[in-house]
Design an enzyme around this catalytic site. Structure first.
Site, PDB file in Angstrom:
ATOM      1  N   LYS A  38      21.159  -7.472   5.950  1.00  0.00           N
ATOM      2  CA  LYS A  38      20.949  -6.217   6.678  1.00  0.00           C
ATOM      3  C   LYS A  38      19.567  -6.215   7.317  1.00  0.00           C
ATOM      4  CE  LYS A  38      19.296  -3.780   2.547  1.00  0.00           C
ATOM      5  NZ  LYS A  38      19.461  -2.604   1.670  1.00  0.00           N
ATOM      6  N   TYR A 258     -13.231  -1.472  14.414  1.00  0.00           N
ATOM      7  CA  TYR A 258     -13.208  -0.024  14.570  1.00  0.00           C
ATOM      8  C   TYR A 258     -13.825   0.679  13.361  1.00  0.00           C
ATOM      9  CZ  TYR A 258     -10.087  -0.218  18.636  1.00  0.00           C
ATOM     10  OH  TYR A 258      -9.541  -0.431  19.873  1.00  0.00           O
TER      11      TYR A 258
END
Length: 368
Positions: A38, A258
């Site tokens: 899946k 950052y």
């Protein structure tokens, strides 16, 4: 002139997938095994995996009918089970035409099956809620549902199934409780049983039954605590790799990335690799998350950006632009990256972005 391709890619080792499937079969030699593919084979490419396993797999398991039809349309003829069953009664006709088996986990699904008019007997897996408390019939409902399906002329093979909530905790008693609830609900019914997910295949042999459902272990990742001996033979099926695109030297006290989350505590050689959270690399990876450059372990420093990460190359004087970087795979276990990012390997794999090419290697040469 065509510019060089971005170096990021996920290499899928089909030989490892087959090895892991065979290992699941060896651990439960009396059971048949549904390979769970899946979510696009947990991000590994369901069609390629199914083709590689088709000659040996007892069957495949997917979440929904769209995933099953993708396999059928690619030529897969092995049995396929819909783990969530059908979402509407008209899907039963599609399942009938494609020869799919379906889970029945609710009274509504049971009513849809009983009212259907298929062209062939439907194979149904009756799901019992033994303690997961997600989906499944209550223990007291099981006998009635089984009787209704067994008496229905257009229903064929039946399998009883359930799902474990804590099988990845080998010392916890809850799995034994679920096994007991399952056995009590079935009583003396003579019906094939399916309980074992990857963790139970490895750690709970009393739950193997007639059908197992290897999922995460198929991709070479152990669901059990680190160091469990039965997980040692598993082989990683994915290597996510990129390359260094920039190198600079910073003085002590300089921030990286950052927000300046990482501040150099010494003269630091900083590399930049072409991968980021837009590619599926976890944005919340902490400073120190492991990574390998030319096969040598080092660490991430600074926040993960959309397209890039920054690496500590201090002590790697020979590192150069273009050198290979392994994000996870054979050198860096995906579980280590997941733990350092407060997530799980399932999410790493299924989160791989669409701009990351999947390069299937090995057994695909047999069916190309």
């Amino acid at each position: 002139m065509k510019s060089p391709a971005r170096p990021l890619r996920a290499r899928i080792h089909l030989d490892a997938v087959l090895h892991n499937y065979r290992y699941a079969k060896r651990l439960a030699p009396s059971a048949r095994a549904l390979a769970v593919v899946k979510a696009n084979g947990y991000g590994h490419g369901a069609i390629s995996l199914a083709r590689a396993l088709a000659s040996e797999a007892d069957g495949f398991a997917v979440a929904c009918i769209d995933e099953a039809m993708e396999l059928r349309e690619s030529g897969i003829r092995n049995p396929i089970l819909l783990l969530e069953g059908v979402f509407a009664p008209d899907e039963i006709a599609l399942a009938d035409r494609a020869g799919l088996a379906m889970v029945v986990h609710s009274r509504q699904q049971l009513e849809w099956v009983l009212a259907a008019r298929p062209s062939r007997p439907l194979e149904c897996w009756i799901k019992l809620d033994s303690g997961m408390h997600r989906v499944g019939l209550a223990p007291g409902e099981f006998a009635g549902a089984h009787a209704a399906l067994a008496d229905c002329p257009h229903v064929g093979n039946l399998v009883a199934m359930s799902h474990f909530a804590r099988a990845d905790e080998p010392e916890h008693p809850y799995t034994e409780r679920q096994i007991a609830v399952f056995g009590q609900a079935l009583g003396g019914l003579r019906i094939p049983r399916s309980l074992a997910n990857s963790a139970a295949i490895l750690a709970w042999p009393q739950a193997h039954g007639e059908w197992t459902r290897p999922g995460l272990m198929l991709y070479g990742i152990s669901p059990l605590p680190d160091g469990h001996p039965l997980a040692t033979p598993l082989q990683p099926a994915m290597t996510l790799e990129s390359a260094i695109l920039s190198i600079r030297d910073l003085e002590a006290g300089e921030p990286v990335g950052y927000g300046g989350r990482f501040v150099c505590d010494r003269p630091t050689r900083v590399g930049v690799a072409a991968v980021g959270y837009a590619d599926g690399y976890p944005r919340h990876a902490r400073d120190g998350t492991p990574v390998a450059v030319k096969g040598r372990r080092t660490r991430i420093i600074g926040r993960v950006s959309m397209d890039m990460i920054t690496l500590d190359l201090t002590g790697m004087a020979d590192a150069r632009i273009g050198d290979p970087v392994e994000l996870w795979g054979t050198t860096i276990p995906a579980n280590e990256v997941a733990q350092a990012s407060d997530t799980i390997a399932y999410q790493l794999f299924t989160g791989i972005g669409r701009r990351v090419p999947l390069i299937h290697e090995g057994l695909q040469t047999q069916w190309k």
